[in-house]
Design an enzyme around this catalytic site. Structure first.
Site, PDB file in Angstrom:
ATOM      1  N   THR A 159       0.821  -1.210   0.000  1.00 41.73           N
ATOM      2  CA  THR A 159       0.000   0.000   0.000  1.00 41.73           C
ATOM      3  C   THR A 159       0.856   1.261   0.000  1.00 41.73           C
ATOM      4  O   THR A 159       1.995   1.248   0.482  1.00 41.73           O
ATOM      5  CB  THR A 159      -0.906   0.009   1.250  1.00 41.73           C
ATOM      6  OG1 THR A 159      -1.533   1.278   1.373  1.00 41.73           O
ATOM      7  CG2 THR A 159      -0.104  -0.256   2.525  1.00 41.73           C
ATOM      8  N   ASP A 160       0.286   2.352  -0.492  1.00 38.03           N
ATOM      9  CA  ASP A 160       0.993   3.640  -0.446  1.00 38.03           C
ATOM     10  C   ASP A 160       1.121   4.174   0.981  1.00 38.03           C
ATOM     11  O   ASP A 160       1.905   5.092   1.240  1.00 38.03           O
ATOM     12  CB  ASP A 160       0.305   4.682  -1.345  1.00 38.03           C
ATOM     13  CG  ASP A 160      -1.140   4.970  -0.980  1.00 38.03           C
ATOM     14  OD1 ASP A 160      -1.656   4.370  -0.007  1.00 38.03           O
ATOM     15  OD2 ASP A 160      -1.759   5.813  -1.660  1.00 38.03           O
ATOM     16  N   GLU A 161       0.360   3.586   1.915  1.00 36.94           N
ATOM     17  CA  GLU A 161       0.393   4.103   3.292  1.00 36.94           C
ATOM     18  C   GLU A 161       1.747   3.889   3.958  1.00 36.94           C
ATOM     19  O   GLU A 161       2.026   4.494   4.996  1.00 36.94           O
ATOM     20  CB  GLU A 161      -0.678   3.417   4.127  1.00 36.94           C
ATOM     21  CG  GLU A 161      -2.066   3.716   3.652  1.00 36.94           C
ATOM     22  CD  GLU A 161      -3.125   3.363   4.673  1.00 36.94           C
ATOM     23  OE1 GLU A 161      -2.780   3.188   5.852  1.00 36.94           O
ATOM     24  OE2 GLU A 161      -4.287   3.267   4.277  1.00 36.94           O
ATOM     25  N   TYR A 184      -1.484  -0.654  11.162  1.00 37.40           N
ATOM     26  CA  TYR A 184      -1.685  -1.309   9.857  1.00 37.40           C
ATOM     27  C   TYR A 184      -0.547  -0.952   8.900  1.00 37.40           C
ATOM     28  O   TYR A 184       0.116  -1.834   8.335  1.00 37.40           O
ATOM     29  CB  TYR A 184      -3.042  -0.912   9.247  1.00 37.40           C
ATOM     30  CG  TYR A 184      -3.116  -1.189   7.759  1.00 37.40           C
ATOM     31  CD1 TYR A 184      -3.114  -2.488   7.267  1.00 37.40           C
ATOM     32  CD2 TYR A 184      -3.157  -0.135   6.832  1.00 37.40           C
ATOM     33  CE1 TYR A 184      -3.151  -2.749   5.897  1.00 37.40           C
ATOM     34  CE2 TYR A 184      -3.204  -0.378   5.475  1.00 37.40           C
ATOM     35  CZ  TYR A 184      -3.191  -1.689   5.003  1.00 37.40           C
ATOM     36  OH  TYR A 184      -3.217  -1.935   3.655  1.00 37.40           O
ATOM     37  N   LYS A 207       2.450  -3.289   7.192  1.00 34.83           N
ATOM     38  CA  LYS A 207       2.677  -3.446   5.750  1.00 34.83           C
ATOM     39  C   LYS A 207       4.108  -3.012   5.398  1.00 34.83           C
ATOM     40  O   LYS A 207       4.777  -3.647   4.576  1.00 34.83           O
ATOM     41  CB  LYS A 207       1.663  -2.628   4.940  1.00 34.83           C
ATOM     42  CG  LYS A 207       0.226  -3.116   5.033  1.00 34.83           C
ATOM     43  CD  LYS A 207      -0.006  -4.511   4.475  1.00 34.83           C
ATOM     44  CE  LYS A 207       0.155  -4.598   2.978  1.00 34.83           C
ATOM     45  NZ  LYS A 207      -0.264  -5.938   2.470  1.00 34.83           N
TER      46      LYS A 207
HETATM   47  P1  NAD Z   1      -9.620  -7.335   2.616  1.00 33.12           P
HETATM   48  O1  NAD Z   1      -9.567  -7.107   4.087  1.00 33.12           O
HETATM   49  O2  NAD Z   1     -10.875  -7.044   1.878  1.00 33.12           O
HETATM   50  O3  NAD Z   1      -9.257  -8.866   2.294  1.00 33.12           O
HETATM   51  C1  NAD Z   1      -8.221  -9.537   2.929  1.00 33.12           C
HETATM   52  C2  NAD Z   1      -8.377 -11.028   2.668  1.00 33.12           C
HETATM   53  O4  NAD Z   1      -7.275 -11.704   3.302  1.00 33.12           O
HETATM   54  C3  NAD Z   1      -9.661 -11.634   3.253  1.00 33.12           C
HETATM   55  O5  NAD Z   1     -10.263 -12.495   2.324  1.00 33.12           O
HETATM   56  C4  NAD Z   1      -9.171 -12.391   4.469  1.00 33.12           C
HETATM   57  O6  NAD Z   1      -9.977 -13.525   4.814  1.00 33.12           O
HETATM   58  C5  NAD Z   1      -7.779 -12.806   4.035  1.00 33.12           C
HETATM   59  N1  NAD Z   1      -6.899 -13.048   5.187  1.00 33.12           N
HETATM   60  C6  NAD Z   1      -6.726 -12.256   6.273  1.00 33.12           C
HETATM   61  N2  NAD Z   1      -5.858 -12.837   7.132  1.00 33.12           N
HETATM   62  C7  NAD Z   1      -5.471 -14.009   6.551  1.00 33.12           C
HETATM   63  C8  NAD Z   1      -4.576 -15.042   6.942  1.00 33.12           C
HETATM   64  N3  NAD Z   1      -3.913 -14.978   8.108  1.00 33.12           N
HETATM   65  N4  NAD Z   1      -4.400 -16.095   6.104  1.00 33.12           N
HETATM   66  C9  NAD Z   1      -5.085 -16.166   4.920  1.00 33.12           C
HETATM   67  N5  NAD Z   1      -5.957 -15.231   4.518  1.00 33.12           N
HETATM   68  C10 NAD Z   1      -6.141 -14.153   5.323  1.00 33.12           C
HETATM   69  O7  NAD Z   1      -8.384  -6.537   2.024  1.00 33.12           O
HETATM   70  P2  NAD Z   1      -8.247  -5.775   0.625  1.00 33.12           P
HETATM   71  O8  NAD Z   1      -8.748  -4.387   0.780  1.00 33.12           O
HETATM   72  O9  NAD Z   1      -8.758  -6.642  -0.440  1.00 33.12           O
HETATM   73  O10 NAD Z   1      -6.653  -5.677   0.524  1.00 33.12           O
HETATM   74  C11 NAD Z   1      -5.906  -6.732  -0.100  1.00 33.12           C
HETATM   75  C12 NAD Z   1      -4.435  -6.352  -0.085  1.00 33.12           C
HETATM   76  O11 NAD Z   1      -4.248  -5.145  -0.807  1.00 33.12           O
HETATM   77  C13 NAD Z   1      -3.863  -6.109   1.304  1.00 33.12           C
HETATM   78  O12 NAD Z   1      -2.553  -6.638   1.348  1.00 33.12           O
HETATM   79  C14 NAD Z   1      -3.829  -4.590   1.423  1.00 33.12           C
HETATM   80  O13 NAD Z   1      -2.799  -4.174   2.287  1.00 33.12           O
HETATM   81  C15 NAD Z   1      -3.557  -4.188  -0.006  1.00 33.12           C
HETATM   82  N6  NAD Z   1      -4.047  -2.865  -0.403  1.00 33.12           N
HETATM   83  C16 NAD Z   1      -5.352  -2.531  -0.200  1.00 33.12           C
HETATM   84  C17 NAD Z   1      -5.810  -1.274  -0.632  1.00 33.12           C
HETATM   85  C18 NAD Z   1      -7.256  -0.863  -0.449  1.00 33.12           C
HETATM   86  O14 NAD Z   1      -7.597   0.268  -0.788  1.00 33.12           O
HETATM   87  N7  NAD Z   1      -8.146  -1.722   0.048  1.00 33.12           N
HETATM   88  C19 NAD Z   1      -4.929  -0.387  -1.243  1.00 33.12           C
HETATM   89  C20 NAD Z   1      -3.579  -0.771  -1.431  1.00 33.12           C
HETATM   90  C21 NAD Z   1      -3.169  -2.021  -1.005  1.00 33.12           C
HETATM   91  O1  TDX Z   2     -16.535   6.342   8.241  1.00 34.40           O
HETATM   92  C1  TDX Z   2     -15.488   6.814   7.771  1.00 34.40           C
HETATM   93  N1  TDX Z   2     -15.370   8.168   7.624  1.00 34.40           N
HETATM   94  C2  TDX Z   2     -14.253   8.764   7.115  1.00 34.40           C
HETATM   95  O2  TDX Z   2     -14.184  10.003   7.011  1.00 34.40           O
HETATM   96  C3  TDX Z   2     -14.390   5.969   7.357  1.00 34.40           C
HETATM   97  C4  TDX Z   2     -14.490   4.472   7.499  1.00 34.40           C
HETATM   98  C5  TDX Z   2     -13.269   6.581   6.824  1.00 34.40           C
HETATM   99  N2  TDX Z   2     -13.194   7.941   6.717  1.00 34.40           N
HETATM  100  C6  TDX Z   2     -11.988   8.543   6.103  1.00 34.40           C
HETATM  101  C7  TDX Z   2     -10.665   8.060   6.628  1.00 34.40           C
HETATM  102  C8  TDX Z   2      -9.772   8.204   5.401  1.00 34.40           C
HETATM  103  O3  TDX Z   2      -9.314   9.531   5.281  1.00 34.40           O
HETATM  104  O4  TDX Z   2     -12.018   8.155   4.721  1.00 34.40           O
HETATM  105  C9  TDX Z   2     -10.702   7.909   4.234  1.00 34.40           C
HETATM  106  C10 TDX Z   2     -10.618   6.478   3.718  1.00 34.40           C
HETATM  107  O5  TDX Z   2     -10.735   5.622   4.839  1.00 34.40           O
HETATM  108  P1  TDX Z   2     -10.626   4.013   4.697  1.00 34.40           P
HETATM  109  O6  TDX Z   2     -11.648   3.527   3.732  1.00 34.40           O
HETATM  110  O7  TDX Z   2     -10.616   3.440   6.071  1.00 34.40           O
HETATM  111  O8  TDX Z   2      -9.224   3.850   3.950  1.00 34.40           O
HETATM  112  P2  TDX Z   2      -7.708   4.258   4.355  1.00 34.40           P
HETATM  113  O9  TDX Z   2      -7.536   4.363   5.816  1.00 34.40           O
HETATM  114  O10 TDX Z   2      -7.328   5.417   3.497  1.00 34.40           O
HETATM  115  O11 TDX Z   2      -6.937   2.915   3.874  1.00 34.40           O
HETATM  116  C11 TDX Z   2      -7.318   2.263   2.636  1.00 34.40           C
HETATM  117  O12 TDX Z   2      -6.407   2.560   1.597  1.00 34.40           O
HETATM  118  C12 TDX Z   2      -5.102   2.042   1.714  1.00 34.40           C
HETATM  119  C13 TDX Z   2      -7.402   0.759   2.821  1.00 34.40           C
HETATM  120  O13 TDX Z   2      -8.309   0.467   3.880  1.00 34.40           O
HETATM  121  C14 TDX Z   2      -6.043   0.166   3.115  1.00 34.40           C
HETATM  122  O14 TDX Z   2      -6.125  -1.250   3.182  1.00 34.40           O
HETATM  123  C15 TDX Z   2      -5.111   0.541   1.982  1.00 34.40           C
HETATM  124  O15 TDX Z   2      -3.815   0.123   2.302  1.00 34.40           O
END
Ligand code: NAD
Ligand code: TDX
Length: 342
Positions: A131-133, A158, A162
């Site tokens: 992630t970019d975080e 988190y 990562k």
């Molecule tokens: P998510 O939480 O929706 O899904 C995570 C999945 O991993 C789930 O299906 C869960 O059951 C599985 N999991 C969790 N712990 C596990 C374990 N110990 N063993 C096997 N499986 C396990 O997450 P997401 O939003 O789909 O993110 C997927 C990946 O992408 C993550 O690595 C996250 O850091 C990265 N990522 C997410 C975002 C975003 O905006 N959501 C952005 C950049 C990177």
């Molecule tokens: O109820 C809310 N109100 C609100 O203002 C929630 C849930 C979030 N927010 C804000 C927090 C953040 O500024 O919205 C923005 C986005 O929040 P999230 O959806 O929780 O995402 P973020 O914390 O930015 O992280 C996401 O992007 C990077 C993903 O959850 C991560 O897995 C990924 O790595």
């Protein structure tokens, strides 16, 4: 596309960890649609997983193994049967990591370590999804965006977990010659995202006639990309990326949280006066922004979803049509937030 050649050996079946989650399941669909590869999904099926997201895929293309990425015996067996793996599995929600960091350390760090050791033993090509975080945040008026050279500076449990996993991957590449790549992507949106996350939480609140809950002043900026564009980028890196390299993935989608909520309110025919400002997130990152020039220039990738507002409208339609899927989780999700004044 015929059986891929990923590095030194031909591959026709890849292992995808976290393939029942939001982005992982999108990636599995993307692979089934766009290649001849078969997929083994390794997923623990935590609260964040959706078996339904991959249920409809053909059984001869996709197999689900329910298990933990930190289970060294299981991972070793799976790596002995696969030549390439894409690692999505993670605990992924910042707010949860502020409440209970332990599963983040276990899955994101120990889990990644477990995969790396198996990749080392069996010489498996590994792509690590990050992630970019990991780069921390930028000021709102900073002209800079994150690049592959930005120093790591994570803010939450988190993002620190990562960052730790990325460092492990880099060390295993350098010290043990593991054939790995890393991608760091910005915020994803699209179908099957858990309703704890910002966009789905706001959409499902609006469906229920409840105000969208915006943290702090709502001026925090996220750089939105459709999950399908994240998937196409990951597949491109798996197929053509240079081992040992990191690629940033982004689609030039910077928006303040208020801009996103305002666009959603418009789609629901509601007024901006409906927004409720709630307690801010501890350590809340101000702005993320991705410069994805390396991926575009080197691997010729570009995003398909260029119009964020149109993608948002599709996503609203999807959540309206899939209420059966999210409705059972809405009450508990909101109770978690309500206890924190959010
Ligand atoms: P998510 O939480 O929706 O899904 C995570 C999945 O991993 C789930 O299906 C869960 O059951 C599985 N999991 C969790 N712990 C596990 C374990 N110990 N063993 C096997 N499986 C396990 O997450 P997401 O939003 O789909 O993110 C997927 C990946 O992408 C993550 O690595 C996250 O850091 C990265 N990522 C997410 C975002 C975003 O905006 N959501 C952005 C950049 C990177
Ligand atoms: O109820 C809310 N109100 C609100 O203002 C929630 C849930 C979030 N927010 C804000 C927090 C953040 O500024 O919205 C923005 C986005 O929040 P999230 O959806 O929780 O995402 P973020 O914390 O930015 O992280 C996401 O992007 C990077 C993903 O959850 C991560 O897995 C990924 O790595």
């Amino acid at each position: 596309m015929a059986a891929e050649k990923l590095g030194s050996r031909p591959v026709d079946r890849i292992l995808v960890t976290g393939g029942a989650g939001f982005i992982g399941s999108n990636f599995v669909h993307h692979v089934v649609r766009n290649t001849d590869l078969s997929v083994t999904v390794l997923d623990k099926l935590t609260y964040a997983a959706s078996r339904e997201a991959i249920d409809a895929l053909p059984e001869d293309r996709v197999e689900l193994v329910v298990g933990d990425v930190a289970d060294a015996t299981l991972v070793d067996k799976l790596f002995s049967d696969h030549d390439a793996a894409v690692h999505f599995a993670a605990e992924s929600h910042n707010d949860n990591s502020l409440h209970d960091p332990a599963p983040f350390i276990q899955t994101n760090i120990v889990g990644t370590f477990t995969l790396l050791e198996a990749a080392r033993r069996h010489d498996v090509r590994l792509h690590h999804v990050s992630t970019d975080e990991v780069y921390g945040d930028l000021d709102l008026d900073d002209p800079k965006r994150f690049t592959e050279d930005t120093p790591y500076n994570p803010s939450s449990p988190y993002s620190a977990s990562k960052a730790g996993s990325d460092h492990l991957v880099r060390a295993w590449v350098r010290s043990f010659g593991v054939r790995a790549t890393i991608s760091n992507c910005s915020n994803n949106y699209g179908p099957w995202q858990h309703i704890e996350k910002f966009i789905p939480r706001m959409i499902t609140n609006l469906v229920d006639g409840v105000p969208p809950k915006v943290y702090g002043d709502g001026l925090n900026v996220r750089d939105w990309i459709h999950a399908d564009d994240h998937s196409s980028a990951v597949l491109r890196i798996l197929e053509q990326g240079r081992v040992g390299e990191t690629y940033l993935i982004g689609a030039d989608g910077e928006r303040t949280n208020l801009q996103v909520v305002t666009a959603l309110l418009r789609l629901f025919g509601r007024s901006e006066d409906d927004i409720e400002f709630v307690t801010d997130r501890a350590g809340h990152d101000r702005r993320y922004a991705i410069e994805s020039g390396k991926l575009r220039a080197e691997l010729g990738w570009s995003p398909r979803f260029q119009d964020f507002e149109a993608g948002l409208a599709d996503t609203v339609d999807w959540y309206r049509r899939h209420e059966d899927w999210w409705r059972p989780h809405k009450q508990a999700t909101e109770a978690f937030y309500a206890a924190k004044g959010q």
